[in-house]
Design a protein around this motif. Structure first.
Motif, PDB file in Angstrom:
ATOM      1  N   MET A   1       5.740  -2.015  -1.323  1.00 12.23           N
ATOM      2  CA  MET A   1       4.754  -2.160  -0.268  1.00 12.23           C
ATOM      3  C   MET A   1       4.472  -3.634   0.018  1.00 12.23           C
ATOM      4  O   MET A   1       4.236  -4.032   1.155  1.00 12.23           O
ATOM      5  N   ASN A   2       4.497  -4.458  -1.009  1.00 12.15           N
ATOM      6  CA  ASN A   2       4.150  -5.874  -0.851  1.00 12.15           C
ATOM      7  C   ASN A   2       5.350  -6.765  -0.567  1.00 12.15           C
ATOM      8  O   ASN A   2       5.190  -7.970  -0.375  1.00 12.15           O
ATOM      9  N   LYS A   3       6.544  -6.199  -0.556  1.00 17.02           N
ATOM     10  CA  LYS A   3       7.726  -7.009  -0.271  1.00 17.02           C
ATOM     11  C   LYS A   3       7.839  -7.262   1.236  1.00 17.02           C
ATOM     12  O   LYS A   3       7.484  -6.406   2.048  1.00 17.02           O
ATOM     13  N   PRO A   4       8.342  -8.427   1.625  1.00 17.92           N
ATOM     14  CA  PRO A   4       8.518  -8.734   3.061  1.00 17.92           C
ATOM     15  C   PRO A   4       9.815  -8.132   3.597  1.00 17.92           C
ATOM     16  O   PRO A   4      10.840  -8.790   3.655  1.00 17.92           O
ATOM     17  N   TRP A   5       9.745  -6.869   4.028  1.00 19.63           N
ATOM     18  CA  TRP A   5      10.976  -6.225   4.496  1.00 19.63           C
ATOM     19  C   TRP A   5      10.862  -5.637   5.903  1.00 19.63           C
ATOM     20  O   TRP A   5      11.880  -5.327   6.521  1.00 19.63           O
ATOM     21  N   LEU A   6       9.639  -5.496   6.412  1.00 17.01           N
ATOM     22  CA  LEU A   6       9.498  -4.978   7.771  1.00 17.01           C
ATOM     23  C   LEU A   6       9.808  -6.065   8.801  1.00 17.01           C
ATOM     24  O   LEU A   6       9.536  -7.242   8.547  1.00 17.01           O
ATOM     25  N   PRO A   7      10.369  -5.714   9.952  1.00 16.29           N
ATOM     26  CA  PRO A   7      10.683  -6.720  10.985  1.00 16.29           C
ATOM     27  C   PRO A   7       9.443  -7.134  11.762  1.00 16.29           C
ATOM     28  O   PRO A   7       9.435  -7.201  12.987  1.00 16.29           O
ATOM     29  N   LEU A   8       8.359  -7.410  11.039  1.00 14.24           N
ATOM     30  CA  LEU A   8       7.076  -7.740  11.641  1.00 14.24           C
ATOM     31  C   LEU A   8       6.421  -8.808  10.791  1.00 14.24           C
ATOM     32  O   LEU A   8       6.388  -8.696   9.562  1.00 14.24           O
ATOM     33  N   SER A   9       5.923  -9.853  11.422  1.00 13.64           N
ATOM     34  CA  SER A   9       5.270 -10.926  10.684  1.00 13.64           C
ATOM     35  C   SER A   9       4.021 -10.399   9.996  1.00 13.64           C
ATOM     36  O   SER A   9       3.450  -9.386  10.408  1.00 13.64           O
ATOM     37  N   PRO A  10       3.556 -11.070   8.914  1.00 12.34           N
ATOM     38  CA  PRO A  10       2.317 -10.631   8.265  1.00 12.34           C
ATOM     39  C   PRO A  10       1.197 -10.521   9.283  1.00 12.34           C
ATOM     40  O   PRO A  10       1.115 -11.303  10.230  1.00 12.34           O
ATOM     41  N   LEU A  11       0.346  -9.528   9.099  1.00 17.38           N
ATOM     42  CA  LEU A  11      -0.733  -9.287  10.048  1.00 17.38           C
ATOM     43  C   LEU A  11      -1.572 -10.537  10.231  1.00 17.38           C
ATOM     44  O   LEU A  11      -1.998 -11.169   9.265  1.00 17.38           O
ATOM     45  N   LYS A  12      -1.807 -10.912  11.483  1.00 13.14           N
ATOM     46  CA  LYS A  12      -2.526 -12.150  11.788  1.00 13.14           C
ATOM     47  C   LYS A  12      -4.013 -12.038  11.495  1.00 13.14           C
ATOM     48  O   LYS A  12      -4.681 -13.048  11.260  1.00 13.14           O
ATOM     49  N   ALA A  13      -4.546 -10.826  11.549  1.00 16.10           N
ATOM     50  CA  ALA A  13      -5.955 -10.615  11.248  1.00 16.10           C
ATOM     51  C   ALA A  13      -6.125  -9.185  10.760  1.00 16.10           C
ATOM     52  O   ALA A  13      -5.613  -8.255  11.379  1.00 16.10           O
ATOM     53  N   VAL A  14      -6.825  -9.033   9.649  1.00 11.61           N
ATOM     54  CA  VAL A  14      -7.109  -7.710   9.099  1.00 11.61           C
ATOM     55  C   VAL A  14      -8.620  -7.596   8.943  1.00 11.61           C
ATOM     56  O   VAL A  14      -9.239  -8.384   8.232  1.00 11.61           O
ATOM     57  N   HIS A  15      -9.207  -6.631   9.637  1.00 15.06           N
ATOM     58  CA  HIS A  15     -10.647  -6.433   9.586  1.00 15.06           C
ATOM     59  C   HIS A  15     -10.929  -5.219   8.702  1.00 15.06           C
ATOM     60  O   HIS A  15     -10.545  -4.091   9.038  1.00 15.06           O
ATOM     61  N   VAL A  16     -11.583  -5.465   7.574  1.00  6.07           N
ATOM     62  CA  VAL A  16     -11.898  -4.418   6.601  1.00  6.07           C
ATOM     63  C   VAL A  16     -13.335  -3.968   6.853  1.00  6.07           C
ATOM     64  O   VAL A  16     -14.271  -4.735   6.640  1.00  6.07           O
ATOM     65  N   CYS A  17     -13.497  -2.750   7.323  1.00  3.84           N
ATOM     66  CA  CYS A  17     -14.809  -2.252   7.762  1.00  3.84           C
ATOM     67  C   CYS A  17     -15.338  -1.243   6.747  1.00  3.84           C
ATOM     68  O   CYS A  17     -14.661  -0.258   6.439  1.00  3.84           O
ATOM     69  N   VAL A  18     -16.552  -1.504   6.243  1.00  5.36           N
ATOM     70  CA  VAL A  18     -17.049  -0.771   5.077  1.00  5.36           C
ATOM     71  C   VAL A  18     -18.448  -0.228   5.337  1.00  5.36           C
ATOM     72  O   VAL A  18     -19.302  -0.916   5.912  1.00  5.36           O
ATOM     73  N   ASN A  19     -18.669   0.986   4.850  1.00  5.95           N
ATOM     74  CA  ASN A  19     -19.995   1.592   4.861  1.00  5.95           C
ATOM     75  C   ASN A  19     -20.836   0.952   3.754  1.00  5.95           C
ATOM     76  O   ASN A  19     -20.468   1.004   2.581  1.00  5.95           O
ATOM     77  N   PRO A  20     -21.997   0.360   4.082  1.00  7.25           N
ATOM     78  CA  PRO A  20     -22.782  -0.350   3.061  1.00  7.25           C
ATOM     79  C   PRO A  20     -23.416   0.576   2.040  1.00  7.25           C
ATOM     80  O   PRO A  20     -23.854   0.112   0.977  1.00  7.25           O
ATOM     81  N   GLU A  21     -23.465   1.881   2.322  1.00 11.17           N
ATOM     82  CA  GLU A  21     -24.146   2.793   1.415  1.00 11.17           C
ATOM     83  C   GLU A  21     -23.272   3.249   0.261  1.00 11.17           C
ATOM     84  O   GLU A  21     -23.755   3.927  -0.648  1.00 11.17           O
ATOM     85  N   SER A  22     -21.988   2.908   0.262  1.00 16.00           N
ATOM     86  CA  SER A  22     -21.075   3.356  -0.791  1.00 16.00           C
ATOM     87  C   SER A  22     -20.658   2.175  -1.667  1.00 16.00           C
ATOM     88  O   SER A  22     -19.967   1.260  -1.218  1.00 16.00           O
ATOM     89  N   THR A  23     -21.075   2.209  -2.922  1.00 15.44           N
ATOM     90  CA  THR A  23     -20.688   1.164  -3.873  1.00 15.44           C
ATOM     91  C   THR A  23     -19.176   1.160  -4.093  1.00 15.44           C
ATOM     92  O   THR A  23     -18.546   0.106  -4.151  1.00 15.44           O
ATOM     93  N   LEU A  24     -18.598   2.349  -4.202  1.00  8.20           N
ATOM     94  CA  LEU A  24     -17.158   2.451  -4.455  1.00  8.20           C
ATOM     95  C   LEU A  24     -16.352   1.886  -3.294  1.00  8.20           C
ATOM     96  O   LEU A  24     -15.354   1.191  -3.503  1.00  8.20           O
ATOM     97  N   LYS A  25     -16.782   2.162  -2.070  1.00  6.98           N
ATOM     98  CA  LYS A  25     -16.044   1.650  -0.914  1.00  6.98           C
ATOM     99  C   LYS A  25     -16.134   0.135  -0.832  1.00  6.98           C
ATOM    100  O   LYS A  25     -15.150  -0.545  -0.516  1.00  6.98           O
ATOM    101  N   ARG A  26     -17.322  -0.419  -1.117  1.00  2.00           N
ATOM    102  CA  ARG A  26     -17.449  -1.881  -1.098  1.00  2.00           C
ATOM    103  C   ARG A  26     -16.581  -2.508  -2.175  1.00  2.00           C
ATOM    104  O   ARG A  26     -15.913  -3.524  -1.955  1.00  2.00           O
ATOM    105  N   LEU A  27     -16.589  -1.897  -3.362  1.00  2.00           N
ATOM    106  CA  LEU A  27     -15.768  -2.401  -4.464  1.00  2.00           C
ATOM    107  C   LEU A  27     -14.291  -2.313  -4.126  1.00  2.00           C
ATOM    108  O   LEU A  27     -13.529  -3.272  -4.333  1.00  2.00           O
ATOM    109  N   THR A  28     -13.863  -1.170  -3.590  1.00  2.00           N
ATOM    110  CA  THR A  28     -12.447  -0.971  -3.267  1.00  2.00           C
ATOM    111  C   THR A  28     -11.991  -1.934  -2.181  1.00  2.00           C
ATOM    112  O   THR A  28     -10.880  -2.479  -2.242  1.00  2.00           O
ATOM    113  N   ALA A  29     -12.855  -2.173  -1.194  1.00  2.00           N
ATOM    114  CA  ALA A  29     -12.498  -3.098  -0.114  1.00  2.00           C
ATOM    115  C   ALA A  29     -12.331  -4.514  -0.651  1.00  2.00           C
ATOM    116  O   ALA A  29     -11.366  -5.210  -0.316  1.00  2.00           O
TER     117      ALA A  29
END
Length: 559
Positions: free
Chosen positions: A279-307
């Motif tokens: 998954m982390n190897k550079p093999w797709l014919p697409l440049s690394p994502l220029k921007a990744v927005h990680v959107c999290v529900n503030p009420e979940s500790t697990l989701k904040r931790l996982t993000a």
């Protein structure tokens, strides 16, 4: 990481639910199903983070400020230029590589020479694919090779390594017969198709403000019918390779991704660790994502931790292009809008129901395209890998002009610019008495749109793809708009933007008028860019409930 989305509109059919995974990994708790339970996942992430230390340990800290400080410390080690480039990529104002036909021809030749010199171990699957029916034509074609060059900013060695790795990993997960041709839906298993249609994935029908494609990954909205995370990754990889195949704008500008940790229950599949290396190897014919927005529900500790953990373990060349947004649905929508993302197109409702209609239509369009390729192959008696770029366009660029009616078409950025250009030139049109002069002015507008990379597109009602119309039809559309601009009502928006050049527009040609307006927009853009940089460097005073970046750039005086 995937979740159970019980409230989705889109439900896959069939399947027997969870399966048992008998494999085990030392030191990791195992539940009887295909995924870890929530308590197990929490312990697993915390233990792994503490073992890794550094930023990853800070991501698992009970004090969320520790993570912000760890990221800020890493940013302090970057040069001012590197931080400036990161901000430019996040906001879509980074320059793209200048390309000429001469440069492309030289680089493609150098790339092929580098591939031919690669070690036999790296070329093994590539060599097998070359002798497949049509494999050589496909692997050595410009349409296949050029995306790898663009993904690596024309670095020959990195592009060659990415291309060879692409053949190897495609063969590993989709079968050796796919190494020498494009992927198609028939290469996906029934479980892969179920994952593809589950509501996890989405592609915005409009690009962001900078012309980049927007991808959506609902991390917490998957079906229990898929027992392995492998099926979701195979579906995602198919999407990534499909969108790059015929979209030169995405090849050049890259893409933006929304990771949605909001609704549902997070699930961590047991086969995730086995896939992580590929998954982390550079093999797709697409440049690394220029921007990744990680959107999290503030009420979940697990989701904040996982993000936070997901950001910390991401590859370094992508980690600082990730932004964490914690807040209500409305707060996150507002924050993403400031990055130029068209939030009207987000494929999920506030209550967590997946709006999969647009993406399911994309799947059907892919199926239609693959059927056309098969028909052409039967007619030609030889493999046909690509179609004309002007016949099947999925997401128009911001320079394109769309023919049709309706609010989405009227609000398209290319149409707005087109109307503004016609508005500027209306005095010339009104002062022209000869029909030939009016026709010539219409042609000037059409040629200018084409010169800046725009196309005049019309949706094909049969295939649902956009297609390039003839120059004659484009000229007629332009003439009709001139007539409407002269006789019809003009909105305040049309008048306000070009008052500075209206008086002289009877004496200027298209290029002069565009140059004047471009200068005005450049001055506005530069002012906005300075404000963005100043705001990004300012220390945060927001609470944990607010929608804030995952880090704040420290003052440049420390450099």
């Amino acid at each position: 990481m995937e979740v159970d989305g019980s409230s989705d509109k889109t439900k896959p059919h069939g399947g027997s639910g969870e399966t048992t995974d008998d494999s085990s990994t030392s030191g990791k708790p195992r539940s009887e199903g295909s995924h870890y339970e929530e308590s197990e996942l929490l312990n697993l992430i915390t233990t792994a983070a503490n073992e890794k230390g550094g930023m990853v340990a800070a991501a698992a800290s009970s004090n969320e400020n520790d993570f912000d400080r760890a990221v800020a410390d890493q940013l302090n080690r970057m040069s001012l230029d590197e931080r400036e480039r990161t901000l430019e990529e996040m906001h879509g104002v980074a320059p793209i590589h200048d390309e000429t036909e001469e440069l492309i021809a030289v680089k493609l030749k150098e790339l092929q020479e580098n591939i031919d010199r690669a070690p036999a171990s790296e070329r093994m699957m590539y060599d097998k694919a070359l002798i497949q029916r049509g494999g050589s034509d496909y692997l050595k074609s410009r349409r296949y090779m050029l995306p790898f060059l663009r993904a690596e900013n024309f670095d020959i060695e990195k592009a060659a390594s990415r291309l060879l790795l692409n053949c190897t990993i495609k063969a590993k997960y989709y079968g050796e017969e796919t190494a020498g041709r494009p992927l198609c839906l028939d290469d996906l298993s029934s479980e892969d198709i179920r994952a593809l249609r589950s509501g996890v994935f989405g592609i915005f029908p409009r690009r962001d403000r900078s012309g980049r494609l927007v991808l959506f990954n609902h991390i917490v909205c998957t079906s229990v019918d898929c027992p392995l995370v492998l099926h979701f990754f195979k579906a995602y990889w198919y999407i990534a390779m499909s969108i790059v195949e015929d979209d030169e704008e995405t090849q050049k500008r890259g893409a933006v991704s929304l990771l949605w940790f909001y609704h549902g229950q997070i699930r961590y599949y047991k086969d995730y660790d086995e896939l992580a290396p590929d998954m982390n190897k550079p093999w797709l014919p697409l440049s690394p994502l220029k921007a990744v927005h990680v959107c999290v529900n503030p009420e979940s500790t697990l989701k904040r931790l996982t993000a936070r953990y997901s950001i910390a373990v991401s590859p370094e060349d992508m980690r600082y292009n990730m932004r964490l947004h914690v807040g209500s649905f409305t707060e996150i929508q507002y924050a993403l809008t400031t990055f130029g993302i068209p939030m009207d197109d987000i494929p999920i409702t506030q209550s967590g129901v997946a709006k999969a209609k647009v993406f399911h239509r994309w799947i059907e369009k892919r199926r239609y395209k693959e059927r056309i390729l098969m028909e052409k192959e039967r007619e030609a008696g030889a493999p046909v890998h690509f179609l004309d770029l002007d016949t099947m366009i999925d997401v128009p660029t911001n320079q394109d002009v769309l023919l049709g009616v309706g609010k989405p078409i009227s609000n398209h950025l290319g149409n707005k610019a087109f109307r503004s250009l016609v508005e500027m030139l209306t005095p010339r049109w009104e002062n022209s008495t000869a029909i030939a002069d009016k026709v010539q002015l219409s042609w000037e507008v059409v040629r200018h749109i084409q010169k800046i990379g725009g196309r005049f597109l019309k949706r094909n009602p049969k295939s649902d793809w956009w297609e390039v119309v003839s120059d004659k039809e484009a000229r007629e559309k332009t003439g009709k708009l001139f007539t409407q601009s002269r006789t019809g009502p003009r909105t305040n928006g049309q008048k306000r933007g070009f008052s500075a050049v209206k008086e002289s527009s009877t004496m200027l040609n298209v290029e002069d008028l565009v140059a004047l307006e471009w200068q005005r927009l450049e001055e506005l853009s530069e002012g906005k860019r300075r404000r963005v940089n100043d705001q990004s460097r300012a220390p945060s005073t927001e609470t944990s409930k607010s929608c804030v970046p995952c880090f704040n750039l420290p003052p440049t005086t420390s450099m």
